[in-house]
Structures are given as C-alpha cells and as structure tokens.
Design a protein around this motif. Structure first.
Motif, PDB file in Angstrom:
ATOM      1  N   UNK A   1       4.676   2.447   4.098  1.00 57.75           N
ATOM      2  CA  UNK A   1       3.744   3.041   3.132  1.00 57.75           C
ATOM      3  C   UNK A   1       3.908   2.401   1.754  1.00 57.75           C
ATOM      4  N   UNK A   2       5.147   2.099   1.376  1.00 54.29           N
ATOM      5  CA  UNK A   2       5.393   1.441   0.087  1.00 54.29           C
ATOM      6  C   UNK A   2       4.887   0.005   0.106  1.00 54.29           C
TER       7      UNK A   2
ATOM      8  N   UNK B   1       0.516  -5.694  -3.559  1.00 54.62           N
ATOM      9  CA  UNK B   1      -0.357  -6.841  -3.295  1.00 54.62           C
ATOM     10  C   UNK B   1       0.410  -7.976  -2.637  1.00 54.62           C
ATOM     11  N   UNK B   2      -0.262  -8.723  -1.783  1.00 50.84           N
ATOM     12  CA  UNK B   2       0.282  -9.852  -1.019  1.00 50.84           C
ATOM     13  C   UNK B   2       1.205  -9.391   0.104  1.00 50.84           C
TER      14      UNK B   2
ATOM     15  N   UNK C   1       1.211  -6.462   1.507  1.00 49.09           N
ATOM     16  CA  UNK C   1       0.525  -5.585   2.467  1.00 49.09           C
ATOM     17  C   UNK C   1      -0.030  -6.346   3.651  1.00 49.09           C
ATOM     18  N   UNK C   2      -0.299  -7.623   3.482  1.00 47.46           N
ATOM     19  CA  UNK C   2      -0.834  -8.414   4.602  1.00 47.46           C
ATOM     20  C   UNK C   2       0.197  -8.611   5.704  1.00 47.46           C
ATOM     21  N   UNK C   3       1.470  -8.350   5.418  1.00 49.18           N
ATOM     22  CA  UNK C   3       2.523  -8.565   6.422  1.00 49.18           C
ATOM     23  C   UNK C   3       2.686  -7.364   7.341  1.00 49.18           C
ATOM     24  N   UNK C   4       2.105  -6.209   6.983  1.00 44.41           N
ATOM     25  CA  UNK C   4       2.275  -5.016   7.799  1.00 44.41           C
ATOM     26  C   UNK C   4       0.919  -4.387   8.145  1.00 44.41           C
TER      27      UNK C   4
END
Length: 370
Positions: A358-359, A364-365, A367-370
């Motif tokens: 959630x964190x 930014x940036x 978030x694309x990994x999860x």
C-alpha cells in the motif's frame, strides 16, 4: 493479483466470430484474488512443516499443516485461470502490438525488478554465487514463487494468437484443447520424476500452464448457476481429499517426504487440477453472491475486498521476502509449536506485506513494480 484488466463493455460490433461473446461477469474476481492471495501466503508458511523440516511425518502438527496445504494449493492455478478468463475474450480492435504495449508495464517491469531484487537478497542472505544466480534466472525460478511471473509473461506472448483460436473454434474444440494441454502438462510433470529427465527454462515455464489459461476462459463464460456450485463443491472436496491422501501415501511408502509426494502437490497433478477447477467455481459462486447482496455492510465489505484485490499482486511479490525475514529473526520451533508458529508467521506476513505494498503504490515510479 491485478496483472490483467477486467474487460469493460460489450462487443464493438454486432457481427461476431463464433465465440465473440459479450464480456462475462467479473464482479466476483476481487474476492477470488483476495482468497488466492491469502492461500499463497499460507502455503509458504506451512511448507516447512509439510516437507518435515520442522515437523515429523505423521505427527499432529504435520497432519494439520498437510491438510491445510492440500486445501490451499489451488491458489496459483486460479490466478492463471482468472487471467485467461479475462484476457482470452476476442477483441476486434486490439492487435498484438497494442496488447503487448499494455502488458509490458504490468508484467515486464515487475519481472525484471523482482528477479534482480530476490537474487540480490538471496546473495546477501545465503551468499549464493553469481553463477547460481544466473542459473536461477535462466530457469525462471529466481525465487520459489517468481516462476509465476515467467508463466504469465509467456502466456501473454501467446494471448493475441490464442484469441484467434478462441474466436474461431467451437467450445467443444476448446474443451478438448484445454484438457489435452492440461494432460500434457501433467504428463510432463510425471515424467520429470524419472532421474535425469525434465527441466524448464525461463522461456518454457508457461507451457504446462497453457491448459489452465484456456480453461479459465471456458469456465468464466460458462453458466454460473446452481449446477456450477454443485460441481465446484464436489470437485474441490474430492480433489483436496485425494491430494491429501495420495501425498501422505507416497510419503509413507517412501518413508519420507520425497519426489512422489511433491508430485501429488504439484499444480498439474490430476488431483490438484480437479481441486483447482472446483475452487474456481466455488469462488465465482461466492463472489457473485457477495456482489448481489445489498445494504451498507455488504458495500463496506465490497470496498475492502476491492482494495485488497488491488494489493494482491504486490503482496504475492513481496511476501516471500517478508516471511523468510520473520523466520530468520524469530526462528521456527519443531514439534507441536511449529504449527502455531506457522500460523503466526502467515498472519504477520500478510499484514506486513499489505502495508508495504500500500505504501509502495503511493510512491511514483516504484508503484509500477507492484
């Protein structure tokens, strides 16, 4: 795990190929994702007991972990079937290039980032050699759970072409295709028990799961009525019971938890195929019933489930690192206390992983990994 998209709207044209069906109901999928996410965490929490690392074969702790594990191992097949159900519906206005562009961000970035992250973590934690890290990445198993990313990536590569097959093949033909693909996958796993035979690479991890992918579309577009619920109950109960008994028998004959028992536990063993199909049908029925319930309480539950569903893919990615770190810090007792410890580690891992994801999703940036 939200590595796919819920299809929106109906068909773009009234002129359809034979299987250009309207989008099936998908309002049950959030619940299925959340349940599968929890099942994955618990499977990995109980696995050291089942494999007799921290519990003696046949002990009370072993049996408790074994029965629960047998009842939860549908998790990965259900994730694969959900992806197939959502993505194999033919789209007349999405070509292969457009499909790949959308999917790269969803699976390509996490695949690269988490492969590197887990290999670096294992090198720091266990001191694995660089050559071993390269071998693990090449085999598509940089960690015990990341093979899933390679499976989904491979299935995505074939999806635009499979959509054509789905569009112009009768449902009877697709059922044959799906069951034959599952049969070949099960045979491949069985033949892998022969010493010196088998093995897969990052490029071929997906092939044994092709049958599940096709089966997901067929099941998602089938009648969700009472008959499906009855079938789901029978298949799930029978598959889980057969898995528990057959794995125990294989271990008892060998005198240890070995390759025979591991095969029964494999996602492509016949008993697990039956249990996974049953789990898919039961989760769809439960999710549709939840979506149909009105009132403030139901809406609040629905919102919570929706939020957790959005976190499920990230939880899948991070939970092994969280779980093993907790074990490294707290240790795992043997004997009767091992089961309680596994329950505690499973619950703590789920909570910590949910908070971490959630964190990260707010950064930014990253978030694309999860």
């Amino acid at each position: 795990m939200r590595v796919d998209e819920t299809p929106a709207g109906g068909p773009a044209s009234t002129k359809r190929a034979p299987n250009h069906t309207a989008a099936p109901a998908t309002n049950w999928i959030d619940l299925a994702r959340v349940c599968a996410m929890g099942a994955v965490v618990l499977v990995h929490a109980f696995s050291p007991l089942v494999s007799t690392t921290h519990a003696e074969l046949g002990s009370h702790s072993w049996w408790a972990a074994h029965v629960l594990d047998s009842a939860l191992r549908w998790c990965v097949p259900v994730f694969v079937m959900i992806s197939g159900g959502l993505l194999l519906r033919p789209r007349e206005h999405e070509d292969a290039a457009a499909f790949y562009r959308k999917r790269w961000a969803k699976i390509g970035v996490p695949l690269i980032v988490w492969t590197v992250a887990y290999l670096a973590w294992e090198r720091w934690r266990d001191g694995i050699a660089a050559s071993d890290a390269v071998a693990a990445a090449s085999s598509g198993t940089p960690s015990i759970h990341l093979y899933f990313l390679y499976v989904i990536a491979g299935l995505y590569l074939l999806t635009p072409f499979l959509r054509t097959v789905v569009a112009y093949t009768s449902r009877a033909g697709l059922w044959w295709f799906a069951w034959l693909a599952l049969g070949i996958g099960a045979a491949d796993q069985l033949l892998g028990l022969v010493e010196g035979v088998g093995g897969s690479t990052a490029a071929t991890q997906f092939l044994p799961f092709l049958g599940y992918y096709l089966l997901g579309w067929l099941l998602m577009t089938s009648d969700p009525g009472p008959r499906a619920l009855r079938y789901g109950t029978v298949l799930f109960t029978g598959g889980v019971a057969a898995t528990a008994v057959a794995a125990w028998a294989a271990a008892a004959v060998a005198g240890e938890w070995g390759t025979g028992a591991e095969y029964v536990y494999d996602f492509l063993s016949p008993t697990m195929v039956v249990a996974s199909v049953g789990a898919f049908l039961l989760l769809r029925s439960a999710g549709l019933k939840l979506a149909a319930v009105g009132g403030p309480a139901a809406r609040r539950i629905g919102r919570v489930v929706s939020v957790l569903s959005g976190l499920s893919f990230g939880v899948y990615l991070v939970h092994v690192m969280v779980l093993n770190t907790l074990r490294d810090i707290g240790g795992t007792p043997d004997g009767a206390a091992a089961f309680l410890a596994a329950c505690g580690y499973g619950a703590a891992t789920a909570v910590i992983s949910i908070v971490l994801v959630a964190v990260v999703q707010r950064i930014p940036y990253l978030r694309a990994t999860v």
